[in-house]
Design an enzyme around this catalytic site. Structure first.
Site, PDB file in Angstrom:
ATOM      1  N   GLU A  17       9.902  -2.416   4.599  1.00  0.00           N
ATOM      2  CA  GLU A  17       9.211  -1.131   4.281  1.00  0.00           C
ATOM      3  C   GLU A  17       8.371  -0.686   5.594  1.00  0.00           C
ATOM      4  OE1 GLU A  17       5.557  -1.470   1.769  1.00  0.00           O
ATOM      5  OE2 GLU A  17       6.541  -3.343   1.126  1.00  0.00           O
ATOM      6  N   SER A  53      -0.866   1.849  -2.779  1.00  0.00           N
ATOM      7  CA  SER A  53      -1.560   0.675  -3.947  1.00  0.00           C
ATOM      8  C   SER A  53      -2.558   0.109  -3.072  1.00  0.00           C
ATOM      9  CB  SER A  53      -0.595   0.223  -4.810  1.00  0.00           C
ATOM     10  OG  SER A  53       0.406   0.801  -5.160  1.00  0.00           O
ATOM     11  N   SER A  97      -1.957  -1.207   4.659  1.00  0.00           N
ATOM     12  CA  SER A  97      -1.444  -2.050   5.513  1.00  0.00           C
ATOM     13  C   SER A  97      -1.784  -1.213   6.905  1.00  0.00           C
ATOM     14  CB  SER A  97       0.321  -2.160   5.620  1.00  0.00           C
ATOM     15  OG  SER A  97       0.627  -3.203   4.896  1.00  0.00           O
ATOM     16  N   ARG A 119       2.006  -5.553  12.335  1.00  0.00           N
ATOM     17  CA  ARG A 119       0.772  -5.303  11.420  1.00  0.00           C
ATOM     18  C   ARG A 119      -0.307  -6.236  11.645  1.00  0.00           C
ATOM     19  NH1 ARG A 119      -1.093  -7.343   6.452  1.00  0.00           N
ATOM     20  NH2 ARG A 119      -1.151  -5.723   4.758  1.00  0.00           N
TER      21      ARG A 119
END
Ligand code: ADP
Length: 379
Positions: free
Chosen positions: A135, A203, A206, A218
Protein backbone atom coordinates in the site's frame (compact mmCIF):
# COMPACT_ATOMS: atom_id res chain seq x y z
CA UNK A 1 0.09 1.82 -27.49
CA UNK A 2 1.73 -0.83 -25.40
CA UNK A 3 0.97 -4.18 -26.99
CA UNK A 4 1.77 -6.07 -23.83
CA UNK A 5 -0.83 -4.17 -21.83
CA UNK A 6 -3.42 -6.40 -20.20
CA UNK A 7 -6.94 -6.52 -21.68
CA UNK A 8 -9.58 -4.00 -20.61
CA UNK A 9 -11.19 -3.16 -18.27
CA UNK A 10 -8.44 -1.56 -16.18
CA UNK A 11 -9.06 -1.12 -12.49
CA UNK A 12 -6.98 -0.31 -9.43
CA UNK A 13 -8.39 -1.03 -6.02
CA UNK A 14 -7.46 -0.04 -2.48
CA UNK A 15 -9.40 -1.97 0.16
CA UNK A 16 -8.77 0.09 3.28
CA UNK A 17 -9.80 -0.23 6.91
CA UNK A 18 -12.85 1.98 6.35
CA UNK A 19 -13.28 2.75 2.65
CA UNK A 20 -12.63 0.83 -0.53
CA UNK A 21 -11.36 3.00 -3.36
CA UNK A 22 -11.79 1.88 -6.97
CA UNK A 23 -10.20 3.68 -9.89
CA UNK A 24 -11.44 2.87 -13.38
CA UNK A 25 -9.68 3.78 -16.63
CA UNK A 26 -12.10 4.50 -19.47
CA UNK A 27 -10.27 4.38 -22.82
CA UNK A 28 -10.95 7.28 -25.21
CA UNK A 29 -13.66 6.81 -27.82
CA UNK A 30 -11.45 6.75 -30.94
CA UNK A 31 -9.11 4.48 -29.05
CA UNK A 32 -11.98 2.10 -28.49
CA UNK A 33 -13.01 2.18 -32.14
CA UNK A 34 -9.44 1.69 -33.29
CA UNK A 35 -9.16 -1.34 -31.15
CA UNK A 36 -12.67 -2.38 -32.14
CA UNK A 37 -12.42 -5.16 -29.68
CA UNK A 38 -14.82 -3.95 -27.09
CA UNK A 39 -17.15 -6.77 -26.20
CA UNK A 40 -20.76 -6.31 -25.15
CA UNK A 41 -19.96 -7.05 -21.52
CA UNK A 42 -17.12 -4.56 -21.53
CA UNK A 43 -19.37 -1.93 -23.08
CA UNK A 44 -22.03 -2.55 -20.45
CA UNK A 45 -19.58 -2.22 -17.60
CA UNK A 46 -18.22 1.01 -19.04
CA UNK A 47 -21.69 2.44 -19.50
CA UNK A 48 -22.83 1.40 -16.07
CA UNK A 49 -19.82 2.97 -14.38
CA UNK A 50 -19.66 6.18 -16.39
CA UNK A 51 -23.38 6.95 -16.62
CA UNK A 52 -24.11 6.63 -12.92
CA UNK A 53 -22.66 8.34 -9.90
CA UNK A 54 -24.28 6.05 -7.32
CA UNK A 55 -23.99 2.26 -7.29
CA UNK A 56 -26.11 0.09 -5.05
CA UNK A 57 -26.87 1.67 -1.70
CA UNK A 58 -23.45 2.94 -0.72
CA UNK A 59 -21.19 3.15 -3.79
CA UNK A 60 -20.37 6.69 -4.92
CA UNK A 61 -18.44 8.13 -7.84
CA UNK A 62 -16.57 11.36 -7.08
CA UNK A 63 -17.46 13.02 -10.36
CA UNK A 64 -15.65 16.24 -9.44
CA UNK A 65 -12.35 14.30 -9.28
CA UNK A 66 -12.63 12.74 -12.74
CA UNK A 67 -9.41 13.18 -14.78
CA UNK A 68 -9.54 13.56 -18.57
CA UNK A 69 -6.73 12.92 -21.04
CA UNK A 70 -4.66 10.67 -18.88
CA UNK A 71 -2.09 8.43 -20.56
CA UNK A 72 -1.45 5.00 -19.09
CA UNK A 73 0.58 2.35 -20.92
CA UNK A 74 0.31 4.35 -24.12
CA UNK A 75 -3.50 4.55 -23.96
CA UNK A 76 -5.36 7.80 -23.51
CA UNK A 77 -8.52 8.00 -21.51
CA UNK A 78 -10.41 9.18 -18.45
CA UNK A 79 -9.89 8.16 -14.85
CA UNK A 80 -13.01 7.66 -12.71
CA UNK A 81 -12.95 7.59 -8.92
CA UNK A 82 -15.36 5.38 -6.99
CA UNK A 83 -15.62 4.57 -3.27
CA UNK A 84 -17.75 2.45 -0.97
CA UNK A 85 -17.51 1.35 2.67
CA UNK A 86 -15.24 -1.67 3.10
CA UNK A 87 -18.05 -3.22 5.17
CA UNK A 88 -19.95 -3.49 1.84
CA UNK A 89 -17.38 -5.59 -0.01
CA UNK A 90 -19.95 -8.42 -0.11
CA UNK A 91 -22.51 -6.22 -1.88
CA UNK A 92 -19.80 -5.04 -4.29
CA UNK A 93 -18.96 -8.63 -5.21
CA UNK A 94 -22.61 -9.41 -5.88
CA UNK A 95 -22.92 -6.34 -8.09
CA UNK A 96 -19.73 -7.24 -9.94
CA UNK A 97 -21.12 -10.69 -10.57
CA UNK A 98 -24.47 -9.39 -11.81
CA UNK A 99 -22.70 -7.08 -14.29
CA UNK A 100 -20.77 -9.98 -15.76
CA UNK A 101 -17.41 -8.84 -14.44
CA UNK A 102 -16.55 -12.32 -13.31
CA UNK A 103 -16.43 -13.51 -16.94
CA UNK A 104 -14.25 -10.64 -18.08
CA UNK A 105 -11.79 -9.80 -15.35
CA UNK A 106 -9.66 -12.54 -13.91
CA UNK A 107 -7.21 -10.39 -12.03
CA UNK A 108 -7.73 -7.21 -10.03
CA UNK A 109 -4.73 -5.17 -8.93
CA UNK A 110 -5.38 -4.40 -5.32
CA UNK A 111 -3.76 -2.95 -2.24
CA UNK A 112 -4.71 -2.19 1.37
CA UNK A 113 -5.30 -4.70 4.13
CA UNK A 114 -8.51 -5.88 2.49
CA UNK A 115 -6.55 -7.24 -0.46
CA UNK A 116 -5.34 -9.89 1.97
CA UNK A 117 -8.43 -10.16 4.13
CA UNK A 118 -10.92 -10.59 1.26
CA UNK A 119 -8.72 -12.52 -1.16
CA UNK A 120 -10.68 -15.74 -0.67
CA UNK A 121 -14.06 -13.99 -1.08
CA UNK A 122 -13.01 -12.52 -4.44
CA UNK A 123 -11.93 -15.97 -5.57
CA UNK A 124 -15.09 -17.70 -4.38
CA UNK A 125 -17.71 -15.11 -5.30
CA UNK A 126 -16.50 -13.79 -8.65
CA UNK A 127 -13.55 -16.00 -9.51
CA UNK A 128 -11.19 -13.03 -9.48
CA UNK A 129 -7.60 -13.24 -8.40
CA UNK A 130 -6.23 -10.32 -6.40
CA UNK A 131 -2.76 -9.29 -7.47
CA UNK A 132 -1.48 -7.58 -4.37
CA UNK A 133 0.67 -4.50 -4.13
CA UNK A 134 2.21 -2.91 -1.07
CA UNK A 135 0.00 0.00 0.00
CA UNK A 136 2.81 2.47 0.64
CA UNK A 137 4.55 1.70 -2.70
CA UNK A 138 1.18 2.18 -4.40
CA UNK A 139 0.44 5.38 -2.47
CA UNK A 140 3.65 7.11 -3.54
CA UNK A 141 3.42 5.93 -7.16
CA UNK A 142 -0.16 7.27 -7.22
CA UNK A 143 0.75 10.66 -5.73
CA UNK A 144 3.60 11.21 -8.21
CA UNK A 145 1.53 10.09 -11.20
CA UNK A 146 -1.60 12.12 -10.41
CA UNK A 147 0.48 15.20 -9.65
CA UNK A 148 2.28 14.84 -12.99
CA UNK A 149 -1.06 14.64 -14.84
CA UNK A 150 -2.89 17.45 -13.03
CA UNK A 151 -1.43 20.94 -12.67
CA UNK A 152 -4.04 21.75 -10.01
CA UNK A 153 -3.34 18.70 -7.86
CA UNK A 154 -1.22 20.22 -5.14
CA UNK A 155 -2.42 23.22 -3.14
CA UNK A 156 -2.05 24.98 0.17
CA UNK A 157 -4.17 27.17 2.42
CA UNK A 158 -2.84 30.71 2.60
CA UNK A 159 -3.44 33.01 5.57
CA UNK A 160 -4.37 36.65 4.82
CA UNK A 161 -1.55 38.58 3.08
CA UNK A 162 0.43 35.34 2.96
CA UNK A 163 2.42 36.46 5.98
CA UNK A 164 3.72 33.56 8.05
CA UNK A 165 1.14 32.99 10.78
CA UNK A 166 3.49 33.88 13.65
CA UNK A 167 3.70 37.37 12.16
CA UNK A 168 -0.04 37.81 11.75
CA UNK A 169 -1.78 40.34 13.98
CA UNK A 170 -3.08 38.29 16.89
CA UNK A 171 -6.33 40.06 17.64
CA UNK A 172 -8.37 36.96 16.75
CA UNK A 173 -7.68 33.62 18.43
CA UNK A 174 -5.81 31.50 15.87
CA UNK A 175 -8.14 28.51 16.02
CA UNK A 176 -11.38 30.49 15.92
CA UNK A 177 -13.82 29.98 13.08
CA UNK A 178 -13.30 33.64 12.23
CA UNK A 179 -9.50 33.37 11.93
CA UNK A 180 -9.68 30.18 9.85
CA UNK A 181 -12.44 31.40 7.55
CA UNK A 182 -10.11 33.91 5.88
CA UNK A 183 -7.69 31.22 4.66
CA UNK A 184 -7.83 30.79 0.90
CA UNK A 185 -6.89 27.81 -1.25
CA UNK A 186 -3.98 28.41 -3.65
CA UNK A 187 -2.20 26.14 -6.16
CA UNK A 188 1.30 24.94 -5.29
CA UNK A 189 3.91 24.02 -7.88
CA UNK A 190 5.03 20.56 -6.80
CA UNK A 191 7.25 19.88 -9.84
CA UNK A 192 10.44 19.51 -7.75
CA UNK A 193 9.01 17.79 -4.71
CA UNK A 194 11.92 16.09 -2.96
CA UNK A 195 12.38 15.62 -0.11
CA UNK A 196 8.90 15.70 1.36
CA UNK A 197 7.04 14.15 4.26
CA UNK A 198 3.88 12.33 3.17
CA UNK A 199 1.24 12.06 5.89
CA UNK A 200 -1.57 9.69 4.96
CA UNK A 201 -4.55 10.18 7.27
CA UNK A 202 -6.87 7.21 6.75
CA UNK A 203 -8.40 5.12 9.53
CA UNK A 204 -4.92 5.31 11.07
CA UNK A 205 -1.99 7.50 10.08
CA UNK A 206 1.32 6.72 8.31
CA UNK A 207 4.15 9.18 7.81
CA UNK A 208 6.73 8.63 5.07
CA UNK A 209 9.95 10.41 4.23
CA UNK A 210 10.08 10.55 0.43
CA UNK A 211 13.51 11.34 -1.07
CA UNK A 212 12.84 10.20 -4.63
CA UNK A 213 10.37 8.18 -6.72
CA UNK A 214 11.72 4.87 -5.42
CA UNK A 215 13.41 6.09 -2.32
CA UNK A 216 11.28 6.37 0.79
CA UNK A 217 10.82 4.99 4.29
CA UNK A 218 8.07 5.00 6.88
CA UNK A 219 9.24 7.20 9.77
CA UNK A 220 6.26 7.20 12.02
CA UNK A 221 2.55 6.78 12.40
CA UNK A 222 -0.21 7.01 14.94
CA UNK A 223 -3.31 5.01 15.66
CA UNK A 224 -5.13 8.27 16.43
CA UNK A 225 -6.43 8.90 12.94
CA UNK A 226 -9.59 9.41 10.90
CA UNK A 227 -11.14 6.27 12.38
CA UNK A 228 -10.55 7.64 15.87
CA UNK A 229 -12.19 10.94 14.98
CA UNK A 230 -15.25 9.22 13.56
CA UNK A 231 -15.45 6.59 16.31
CA UNK A 232 -15.20 9.11 19.13
CA UNK A 233 -17.61 11.48 17.40
CA UNK A 234 -20.21 8.73 17.06
CA UNK A 235 -19.81 7.89 20.75
CA UNK A 236 -19.94 11.48 21.97
CA UNK A 237 -22.60 12.96 19.69
CA UNK A 238 -24.65 10.01 18.48
CA UNK A 239 -23.91 10.94 14.86
CA UNK A 240 -23.75 8.14 12.32
CA UNK A 241 -21.74 9.33 9.33
CA UNK A 242 -18.51 11.13 8.56
CA UNK A 243 -20.38 13.90 6.75
CA UNK A 244 -22.58 14.46 9.79
CA UNK A 245 -19.57 14.51 12.12
CA UNK A 246 -17.86 17.12 9.93
CA UNK A 247 -21.00 19.29 9.76
CA UNK A 248 -21.33 19.19 13.56
CA UNK A 249 -17.65 20.08 14.00
CA UNK A 250 -17.96 22.99 11.56
CA UNK A 251 -20.78 24.46 13.68
CA UNK A 252 -19.11 23.92 17.07
CA UNK A 253 -16.69 25.65 19.42
CA UNK A 254 -13.97 23.57 21.09
CA UNK A 255 -13.17 26.16 23.75
CA UNK A 256 -16.17 25.02 25.85
CA UNK A 257 -14.65 21.51 25.88
CA UNK A 258 -10.89 22.05 25.94
CA UNK A 259 -8.95 23.78 28.70
CA UNK A 260 -6.96 26.64 27.21
CA UNK A 261 -3.78 28.24 28.47
CA UNK A 262 -5.88 31.25 29.54
CA UNK A 263 -8.23 29.03 31.55
CA UNK A 264 -5.20 28.07 33.61
CA UNK A 265 -3.10 31.25 33.53
CA UNK A 266 -5.80 33.87 33.11
CA UNK A 267 -3.92 34.99 29.99
CA UNK A 268 -0.77 34.06 28.02
CA UNK A 269 2.02 31.94 29.46
CA UNK A 270 4.37 34.65 28.31
CA UNK A 271 7.67 33.27 29.49
CA UNK A 272 7.53 30.42 26.97
CA UNK A 273 5.56 32.26 24.35
CA UNK A 274 2.34 30.28 24.75
CA UNK A 275 -0.70 32.37 23.78
CA UNK A 276 -3.74 32.27 26.08
CA UNK A 277 -6.03 30.80 23.45
CA UNK A 278 -3.82 27.77 22.88
CA UNK A 279 -5.28 24.42 23.96
CA UNK A 280 -3.42 23.33 27.09
CA UNK A 281 -5.54 20.26 27.78
CA UNK A 282 -7.76 18.67 25.13
CA UNK A 283 -11.18 17.89 26.66
CA UNK A 284 -9.82 19.33 29.93
CA UNK A 285 -13.08 21.14 30.77
CA UNK A 286 -15.07 17.94 30.64
CA UNK A 287 -13.87 16.87 34.10
CA UNK A 288 -16.42 19.29 35.56
CA UNK A 289 -20.02 18.08 35.79
CA UNK A 290 -21.51 21.56 35.29
CA UNK A 291 -19.49 22.00 32.08
CA UNK A 292 -20.57 18.61 30.80
CA UNK A 293 -24.20 19.47 31.49
CA UNK A 294 -23.98 22.51 29.20
CA UNK A 295 -21.85 21.21 26.34
CA UNK A 296 -23.38 20.81 22.87
CA UNK A 297 -22.92 17.98 20.36
CA UNK A 298 -21.38 20.50 17.98
CA UNK A 299 -18.78 21.56 20.53
CA UNK A 300 -17.88 17.94 21.28
CA UNK A 301 -17.47 17.17 17.57
CA UNK A 302 -15.32 20.27 17.12
CA UNK A 303 -13.10 19.37 20.07
CA UNK A 304 -12.68 15.82 18.74
CA UNK A 305 -11.68 17.15 15.34
CA UNK A 306 -9.24 19.69 16.81
CA UNK A 307 -7.70 17.09 19.15
CA UNK A 308 -7.08 14.50 16.45
CA UNK A 309 -5.92 17.05 13.89
CA UNK A 310 -3.49 18.84 16.20
CA UNK A 311 -2.01 15.58 17.42
CA UNK A 312 -1.30 14.49 13.85
CA UNK A 313 0.07 17.96 13.13
CA UNK A 314 2.52 17.86 15.99
CA UNK A 315 3.83 14.37 15.17
CA UNK A 316 4.22 15.43 11.53
CA UNK A 317 6.09 18.55 12.57
CA UNK A 318 8.51 16.61 14.78
CA UNK A 319 9.20 14.12 11.99
CA UNK A 320 9.75 16.88 9.44
CA UNK A 321 12.15 18.86 11.61
CA UNK A 322 14.00 15.71 12.61
CA UNK A 323 14.53 14.87 8.94
CA UNK A 324 15.22 18.46 7.84
CA UNK A 325 12.19 18.50 5.58
CA UNK A 326 10.26 21.67 4.76
CA UNK A 327 7.26 20.35 2.85
CA UNK A 328 4.64 18.21 4.49
CA UNK A 329 2.04 16.72 2.15
CA UNK A 330 -1.20 15.54 3.75
CA UNK A 331 -3.52 13.05 2.07
CA UNK A 332 -6.11 10.40 2.98
CA UNK A 333 -9.87 10.54 3.23
CA UNK A 334 -9.92 12.13 6.69
CA UNK A 335 -9.38 15.37 4.75
CA UNK A 336 -12.42 14.73 2.51
CA UNK A 337 -14.97 17.57 2.81
CA UNK A 338 -12.87 18.72 5.76
CA UNK A 339 -11.33 22.17 5.12
CA UNK A 340 -11.33 22.80 8.85
CA UNK A 341 -8.65 20.17 9.51
CA UNK A 342 -6.62 21.36 6.52
CA UNK A 343 -6.63 24.93 7.80
CA UNK A 344 -5.77 23.80 11.33
CA UNK A 345 -2.85 21.78 9.98
CA UNK A 346 -1.69 24.72 7.85
CA UNK A 347 -1.84 27.01 10.83
CA UNK A 348 -0.10 24.59 13.19
CA UNK A 349 2.70 23.67 10.75
CA UNK A 350 3.51 27.28 10.09
CA UNK A 351 3.07 28.60 13.65
CA UNK A 352 5.10 26.00 15.50
CA UNK A 353 7.94 26.04 12.96
CA UNK A 354 8.00 29.87 12.85
CA UNK A 355 7.18 29.73 9.16
CA UNK A 356 9.76 27.06 8.21
CA UNK A 357 7.28 24.27 7.38
CA UNK A 358 4.62 24.29 4.71
CA UNK A 359 1.52 22.12 4.76
CA UNK A 360 0.44 20.92 1.31
CA UNK A 361 -2.68 19.06 0.21
CA UNK A 362 -3.74 16.98 -2.77
CA UNK A 363 -7.04 17.17 -4.62
CA UNK A 364 -7.47 13.39 -5.01
CA UNK A 365 -7.14 12.92 -1.23
CA UNK A 366 -7.71 9.23 -0.60
CA UNK A 367 -7.38 7.72 -4.08
CA UNK A 368 -3.62 7.49 -4.56
CA UNK A 369 -3.19 3.90 -3.45
CA UNK A 370 -5.83 2.79 -5.95
CA UNK A 371 -4.19 4.83 -8.73
CA UNK A 372 -0.83 3.28 -7.83
CA UNK A 373 -2.37 -0.16 -8.36
CA UNK A 374 -3.75 0.81 -11.73
CA UNK A 375 -0.26 1.87 -12.83
CA UNK A 376 1.18 -1.49 -11.89
CA UNK A 377 -1.24 -3.49 -13.90
CA UNK A 378 1.52 -5.21 -15.78
CA UNK A 379 2.68 -7.27 -12.79
P1 ADP B 1 -8.58 3.61 4.89
O1 ADP B 1 -7.76 3.14 3.72
O2 ADP B 1 -7.99 3.26 6.21
O3 ADP B 1 -10.02 3.23 4.77
P2 ADP B 1 -9.07 6.38 3.97
O4 ADP B 1 -7.96 7.20 3.42
O5 ADP B 1 -10.08 5.89 3.01
O6 ADP B 1 -8.45 5.21 4.86
O7 ADP B 1 -9.76 7.25 5.11
C1 ADP B 1 -10.73 6.75 5.99
C2 ADP B 1 -11.18 7.90 6.88
O8 ADP B 1 -11.77 8.91 6.06
C3 ADP B 1 -12.26 7.55 7.89
O9 ADP B 1 -11.69 7.09 9.09
C4 ADP B 1 -12.98 8.87 8.07
O10 ADP B 1 -12.32 9.67 9.03
C5 ADP B 1 -12.82 9.56 6.73
N1 ADP B 1 -13.99 9.50 5.81
C6 ADP B 1 -14.18 10.35 4.76
N2 ADP B 1 -15.31 10.05 4.11
C7 ADP B 1 -15.87 8.99 4.73
C8 ADP B 1 -17.05 8.23 4.50
N3 ADP B 1 -17.90 8.52 3.50
N4 ADP B 1 -17.30 7.17 5.32
C9 ADP B 1 -16.45 6.86 6.33
N5 ADP B 1 -15.33 7.56 6.59
C10 ADP B 1 -15.01 8.61 5.81
Amino acid sequence: PDNNAPPMPWFGMDIGGTLTKLVYFEPRENNRRELDKETEVLKNIRRYLTRNSAYGKTGRRDVHLQMENVTIRGRRGTLHFIRFPTSEVGAFLQLARSKGMADLVNTIYATGGGAYKFEEDFKKEVNMRLSKLDELDALIAGVLFVDSMNAQECYYWAPPNERPVHQQPSDTPPYSAEALSVYVRKPFDFSSPYPFLLVNIGSGVSMLVVNGPNDYFRVSGTSLGGGTFLGLCCLLTGCSSFEEAIALAAAGDNTTVDKLVRDIYGGDYARFGLPGDLVASSFGQMCAAERRAKVSREDLARATLVTITNNIGSIARLCASNENIERVVFCGNFLRVNPLSMKLLSYAMSYWSRGALKALFLEHEGYFGAVGCLLHLDI
